[in-house]
Design an enzyme around this catalytic site. Structure first.
Site, PDB file in Angstrom:
ATOM      1  CG  HIS A   1      28.080  43.116  46.694  1.00  0.00           C
ATOM      2  ND1 HIS A   1      27.782  41.848  46.537  1.00  0.00           N
ATOM      3  CD2 HIS A   1      26.890  43.554  47.140  1.00  0.00           C
ATOM      4  CE1 HIS A   1      26.406  41.509  46.835  1.00  0.00           C
ATOM      5  NE2 HIS A   1      25.973  42.658  47.182  1.00  0.00           N
TER       6      HIS A   1
ATOM      7  CG  ASP B   1      22.310  36.491  54.309  1.00  0.00           C
ATOM      8  OD1 ASP B   1      21.479  37.382  54.585  1.00  0.00           O
ATOM      9  OD2 ASP B   1      22.497  36.280  53.173  1.00  0.00           O
TER      10      ASP B   1
ATOM     11  NE  ARG C   1      16.037  40.774  54.949  1.00  0.00           N
ATOM     12  CZ  ARG C   1      16.843  41.107  54.159  1.00  0.00           C
ATOM     13  NH1 ARG C   1      18.081  40.368  54.272  1.00  0.00           N
ATOM     14  NH2 ARG C   1      16.983  42.289  53.730  1.00  0.00           N
TER      15      ARG C   1
ATOM     16  CB  SER D   1      21.721  40.459  54.180  1.00  0.00           C
ATOM     17  OG  SER D   1      21.857  39.615  53.038  1.00  0.00           O
TER      18      SER D   1
ATOM     19  CE  LYS E   1      24.802  37.753  51.191  1.00  0.00           C
ATOM     20  NZ  LYS E   1      23.279  37.635  50.577  1.00  0.00           N
TER      21      LYS E   1
END
Ligand code: URA
Ligand code: CA
Length: 443
Positions: A83, A162, A169, A184, A188
């Site tokens: 990621h 989320d 946000r 967050s 995931k």
């Protein structure tokens, strides 16, 4: 049970939440039973007061468990996910997922779309004709089992809490908070089910974290969440003060990925350097290499033999995409535009700063990204940079080439690129591409 007002007050006064308290408002966010204004007030209190490592872990788990948790236990071997916290010209997923899979590591990844100045892997993949990213969870698992790699869109019920909180946000100036970003991202990643996770945490003008110190704190928080929850997590902190690759735009970035996987980029290319570093970590975590040098030579072998490119072709074909486009020559067809416009340097000197965010925004203005969630993307447009920080330029040299179909905002995009690239008489001090690797929080 305490009321939302009590919980907001508790955090406002600097208190820490228990898991049960966190579950109360996370469940409320997922189910729509707590009003947005109370969630927004709570998020602001968290932003200002912070969260302990235990609260951050609990929030991560609570958000992950607010939806479906994928089960990858049927996939043999250590399944690895990768990621990036987001950037400009960051094509690493399209390169790494197939390259690492070609080395024998199963890769299961759910990717996102671009937002604002940052690009998204799904949008890049969709520039290949025929390709669809909305696979079911069963098809996702089948693909990982059959060819060892799948990159798809997030399934609908992935960490729904989320989804709600992130959208709030985004419009309440509460994105930039380390516990909120860390939980967050990690919620995931946990819900996607991988055994090991390699994170690329960006620092610089194109990233959420503007300094390497902030990026390190975020990386440590995410590695710590992994340690607390029994998932192996490593993070590398990389520079996002300039675009990572030269291409910024969807088909343009796929073309650059194909070029790299065809072995056509030099070994000191920054995009390749970051891919190799991330790939090393992925191989090490999967237990397929004894040390980083072995991992690197496995990755370079898969690059030189064309095995990585072949994996990308199979991955694209299974998503319904026309894989015959995945050569540099055929990709040129997908990057064909009405007009190419060079943006010239306005002075002699050295490129001493580059605002990656502005360069990403310039590509977005040309149609490569969205300003709003439902905007359409033009896959062919964007820009190709010709200089990096530290380069010597002469007045009139092309800093970049804009790929334009709709010329109405080309001048605005060119002005943004000019304002992003600062040219000074002195050669700037070199800035490292990689700031560090975090394998254990505090290490
Ligand atoms: N990406 C995420 O998924 N969440 C954040 O909070 C920031 C970046
Ligand atoms: Ca497994």
């Amino acid at each position: 049970m305490e009321s939302m007002v009590d919980l907001i007050l508790h955090k406002r006064e600097g208190g820490a939440f228990t898991r049960a308290q966190i579950d109360t408002w996370v469940r409320g966010a997922a189910q729509g039973t707590v009003p947005d204004y109370q969630l927004a007030a709570l998020l602001m209190a968290i932003c200002l007061r912070g969260m302990t490592a235990e609260e951050t872990r609990d929030l991560t788990l609570s958000m992950a468990e607010s939806g479906r948790m994928a089960d990858l236990s049927g996939v043999g071997g250590v399944c690895v996910d990768k990621h990036s916290t987001g950037g400009v010209g960051d094509t690493t997923t399209l390169i790494l997922a197939p390259l690492v899979a070609a080395c024998g590591v199963p890769v299961a990844k759910m990717s996102g779309r671009g937002l604002g100045h940052t690009g998204g892997t799904l949008d890049k993949l969709e520039s290949i004709p025929g390709l669809r990213v909305d696979l079911s969870e069963e098809a996702f698992l089948r693909q990982v089992r059959d060819i060892g790699v799948a990159v798809i869109g997030q399934t609908k019920n992935l960490a729904p809490a989320d989804k709600t909180l992130y959208a709030l946000r985004d419009v309440t100036a509460t994105v930039r908070s380390i516990p909120l970003i860390a939980s967050s991202v990690m919620s995931k990643k946990l819900a996607c089910g991988a055994d090991a996770i390699v994170l690329d945490v960006k620092a610089g003008s194109g990233a959420f974290m503007r300094t390497p110190e902030q990026a390190r704190a975020l990386a440590e928080s995410m590695v710590d969440i992994g340690a607390q929850l029994g998932r192996r997590v490593a993070a590398i902190i990389t520079d996002m003060d300039q675009p990572l690759g030269q291409a910024v735009g969807n088909a343009l970035e796929v073309r650059e990925a194909v070029e790299l996987l065809s072995g056509r980029l030099p070994e000191d290319d920054p995009l390749l350097a970051v891919c190799l570093l991330l790939g090393e970590q992925m191989l090490l975590m999967a237990g397929l290499a004894a040390d980083a040098a072995v991992a690197r030579s496995m990755l370079l072998d898969a690059l030189k033999s064309g095995a990585g490119l072949e994996k990308l072709r199979r991955m694209v074909a299974l998503l319904g995409g026309r894989s015959e486009y995945l050569s540099v020559e055929r990709m040129d067809e997908l990057c064909a535009v009405r007009e190419k416009i060079d943006v010239p340097a306005e002075a002699d000197g050295f490129v001493c700063a580059m605002q990656a965010e502005r360069i990403g925004t310039a590509a977005q203005l040309l149609g490569a990204g969205r300003a709003k969630k439902d905007d359409a993307i033009d896959p062919a447009v964007g820009l190709v940079m010709h200089v990096r920080r530290g380069a010597a330029v002469r007045r009139g040299d092309a800093l970049c080439t804009l790929y334009v179909n709709d010329g109405s905002r080309a001048q605005e995009a060119a002005a943004l690129v000019r304002s992003a690239v600062r040219i000074a008489p002195e050669r700037p001090a070199p800035v490292p591409m990689v700031y560090g690797v975090v394998q254990r929080a505090g290490a």
